[in-house]
Design a protein around this motif. Structure first.
Motif, PDB file in Angstrom:
ATOM      1  N   VAL A   1       3.461   4.402  -7.895  1.00  0.00           N
ATOM      2  CA  VAL A   1       3.060   2.996  -7.858  1.00  0.00           C
ATOM      3  C   VAL A   1       4.070   2.225  -8.678  1.00  0.00           C
ATOM      4  O   VAL A   1       4.222   2.467  -9.875  1.00  0.00           O
TER       5      VAL A   1
ATOM      6  N   THR B   1     -11.155   1.346  -9.651  1.00  0.00           N
ATOM      7  CA  THR B   1     -10.112   0.799 -10.513  1.00  0.00           C
ATOM      8  C   THR B   1     -10.185   1.522 -11.850  1.00  0.00           C
ATOM      9  O   THR B   1     -11.253   1.969 -12.274  1.00  0.00           O
TER      10      THR B   1
ATOM     11  N   GLN C   1       1.089   7.662 -13.746  1.00  0.00           N
ATOM     12  CA  GLN C   1       1.399   8.196 -12.420  1.00  0.00           C
ATOM     13  C   GLN C   1       0.840   9.610 -12.224  1.00  0.00           C
ATOM     14  O   GLN C   1       0.574  10.026 -11.102  1.00  0.00           O
TER      15      GLN C   1
ATOM     16  N   ALA D   1      -2.958   3.945  -3.047  1.00  0.00           N
ATOM     17  CA  ALA D   1      -2.827   2.950  -4.099  1.00  0.00           C
ATOM     18  C   ALA D   1      -2.432   1.637  -3.447  1.00  0.00           C
ATOM     19  O   ALA D   1      -1.451   1.582  -2.701  1.00  0.00           O
ATOM     20  N   ARG D   2      -3.194   0.610  -3.722  1.00  0.00           N
ATOM     21  CA  ARG D   2      -2.979  -0.660  -3.034  1.00  0.00           C
ATOM     22  C   ARG D   2      -2.881  -1.789  -4.055  1.00  0.00           C
ATOM     23  O   ARG D   2      -3.818  -2.032  -4.812  1.00  0.00           O
ATOM     24  N   ARG D   3      -1.746  -2.444  -4.075  1.00  0.00           N
ATOM     25  CA  ARG D   3      -1.565  -3.617  -4.932  1.00  0.00           C
ATOM     26  C   ARG D   3      -1.993  -4.844  -4.133  1.00  0.00           C
ATOM     27  O   ARG D   3      -1.405  -5.164  -3.107  1.00  0.00           O
TER      28      ARG D   3
ATOM     29  N   LEU E   1      -2.299  10.167  -9.839  1.00  0.00           N
ATOM     30  CA  LEU E   1      -2.215  10.314  -8.387  1.00  0.00           C
ATOM     31  C   LEU E   1      -1.890  11.745  -7.996  1.00  0.00           C
ATOM     32  O   LEU E   1      -2.459  12.301  -7.055  1.00  0.00           O
TER      33      LEU E   1
ATOM     34  N   PHE F   1      -7.435   1.770  -6.067  1.00  0.00           N
ATOM     35  CA  PHE F   1      -7.204   3.149  -5.630  1.00  0.00           C
ATOM     36  C   PHE F   1      -8.333   3.578  -4.706  1.00  0.00           C
ATOM     37  O   PHE F   1      -9.506   3.302  -4.967  1.00  0.00           O
TER      38      PHE F   1
ATOM     39  N   PHE G   1      -4.344   1.219 -15.564  1.00  0.00           N
ATOM     40  CA  PHE G   1      -3.248   2.017 -15.016  1.00  0.00           C
ATOM     41  C   PHE G   1      -1.933   1.540 -15.599  1.00  0.00           C
ATOM     42  O   PHE G   1      -1.582   0.358 -15.508  1.00  0.00           O
TER      43      PHE G   1
ATOM     44  N   ILE H   1      -4.515  -3.445  -8.971  1.00  0.00           N
ATOM     45  CA  ILE H   1      -4.246  -2.229  -8.201  1.00  0.00           C
ATOM     46  C   ILE H   1      -5.566  -1.534  -7.912  1.00  0.00           C
ATOM     47  O   ILE H   1      -6.337  -1.233  -8.822  1.00  0.00           O
TER      48      ILE H   1
ATOM     49  N   SER I   1       1.685   1.711 -15.046  1.00  0.00           N
ATOM     50  CA  SER I   1       2.542   2.103 -13.926  1.00  0.00           C
ATOM     51  C   SER I   1       3.889   2.658 -14.372  1.00  0.00           C
ATOM     52  O   SER I   1       4.537   3.388 -13.620  1.00  0.00           O
TER      53      SER I   1
ATOM     54  N   SER J   1       0.843  -1.192   0.000  1.00  0.00           N
ATOM     55  CA  SER J   1       0.000   0.000   0.000  1.00  0.00           C
ATOM     56  C   SER J   1       0.875   1.236   0.000  1.00  0.00           C
ATOM     57  O   SER J   1       1.971   1.255   0.543  1.00  0.00           O
TER      58      SER J   1
END
Length: 313
Positions: free
Chosen positions: A18, A215, A269, A284-286, A272, A302, A218, A300, A220, A3
């Motif tokens: 991220v 979601t 990116q 942001a949480r993977r 964000l 958000f 995205f 991922i 990255s 996270s």
């Protein structure tokens, strides 16, 4: 699950907020060679199920559960909704909150949840909780045509759970300010001509301390958002990377629109940073949890948190 919270309003080029996906898990390595049926506890239904992942497939949007028909991405959203709900709860929890039906243990007043989708297993589960009074639930769709936000539009031949559906344009909804505790959207914002106008609108309708769980596609390893199509002031649309008009438009499959739905933006990116500028605290949480059927480094989630002292514009 990894996270990251973004509070800064500035980001140096090349510094990923991220990171790209980490090393594959043993299950992901196995999925390179064969299909795998994974026994899971479904966080949407609170029931055991079996998720089928196809070798070398799109695991993020696959992993369909045999009974609930939930996907990897839907289950990830359910976990993110639970995380947001528990974070916002002011009550003493007497038992763990592991799945959506457990929201009944959060006490009163019930959370006000708005979903920008009115079909699918996640909607069905939230709609059922709304009917029981566990939550106060509102859902909508964007219905093409000359409709005002807040209008109930009758749709024939579409797989919806009612004869008509509430139309909302997320760029300009009909809701009062500070209406919802949680807003949920999945693969919606890439189809909005002006996505950051819609983010500002969601900040307006969220209560202070509320959360937009979402979601989007995205990228990255891209500093900037990738503009695939652009709507001009006269309403016409040009297509191609950077909306330069030299490439055919990109469409995503959509169960409610046989011709698919146009993609305006693939997010990088920059998203964000722009959300932080708007006034959100972005998480942001993977996600990776084999027991819940959440598999793949590209899952991922958000969560954009509205400040508790957010001003209403």
């Amino acid at each position: 699950m990894d996270s990251l919270r973004c509070r800064a309003h500035h980001q140096a080029p090349g510094h990923w907020l991220v990171e790209s996906a980490a090393t594959k898990t043993p299950l992901e390595v196995r999925l390179d060679a064969e299909d795998v049926a994974v026994p899971i506890f479904d966080p949407i239904t609170c029931r055991p199920d079996t998720a089928m992942f196809v070798k070398q497939g799109n695991h993020r949007d696959g992993g369909w559960a045999a009974v609930s028909r939930s996907s990897n991405r839907m289950r990830s959203l359910a976990v993110a909704i639970l995380h947001a709900a528990v974070t916002m709860s002011r009550t003493q929890l007497l038992r763990p909150i592991q799945c959506l039906p457990d929201l009944k243990h959060l006490g009163r007043p019930p959370l006000r949840i708005y979903n920008a989708e009115s079909s699918g297993p996640l909607h069905d589960a939230l709609h059922a909780l709304g009917k029981k009074g566990t939550i106060r639930y509102t859902s909508s769709e964007y219905v093409p045509g000359d409709h005002s936000s807040g209008t109930w539009v009758r749709r024939r031949g579409q797989r919806l759970d009612r004869a008509s559906v509430l139309h909302q344009d997320l760029q300009n909804t009909s809701f009062e300010s500070r209406t919802f505790d949680v807003v949920v959207s999945t693969e919606v914002f890439e189809h909005i001509p002006h996505p950051y106008a819609a983010h500002k609108e969601l900040l307006r309708i969220l209560r202070p301390g509320g959360a937009h769980v979402f979601t989007v596609p995205f990228v990255s390893n891209s500093d900037s958002d990738l503009v695939m199509s652009r709507m001009l002031q006269n309403g016409s649309v040009v297509h191609g990377p950077g909306a330069a008009g030299w490439q055919p438009p990109l469409y995503h499959l959509d169960p409610l629109r046989p011709g698919g739905v146009l993609v305006y933006t693939l997010f990088g990116q920059q998203m964000l940073t722009r959300l932080c500028h708007i006034g959100f605290d972005v998480e942001a949480r993977r996600m990776q949890n084999e027991g819940l059927g959440i598999i793949g480094g590209n899952v991922i989630l958000f969560t954009a948190w509205a400040a508790r002292d957010a001003a209403v514009s």
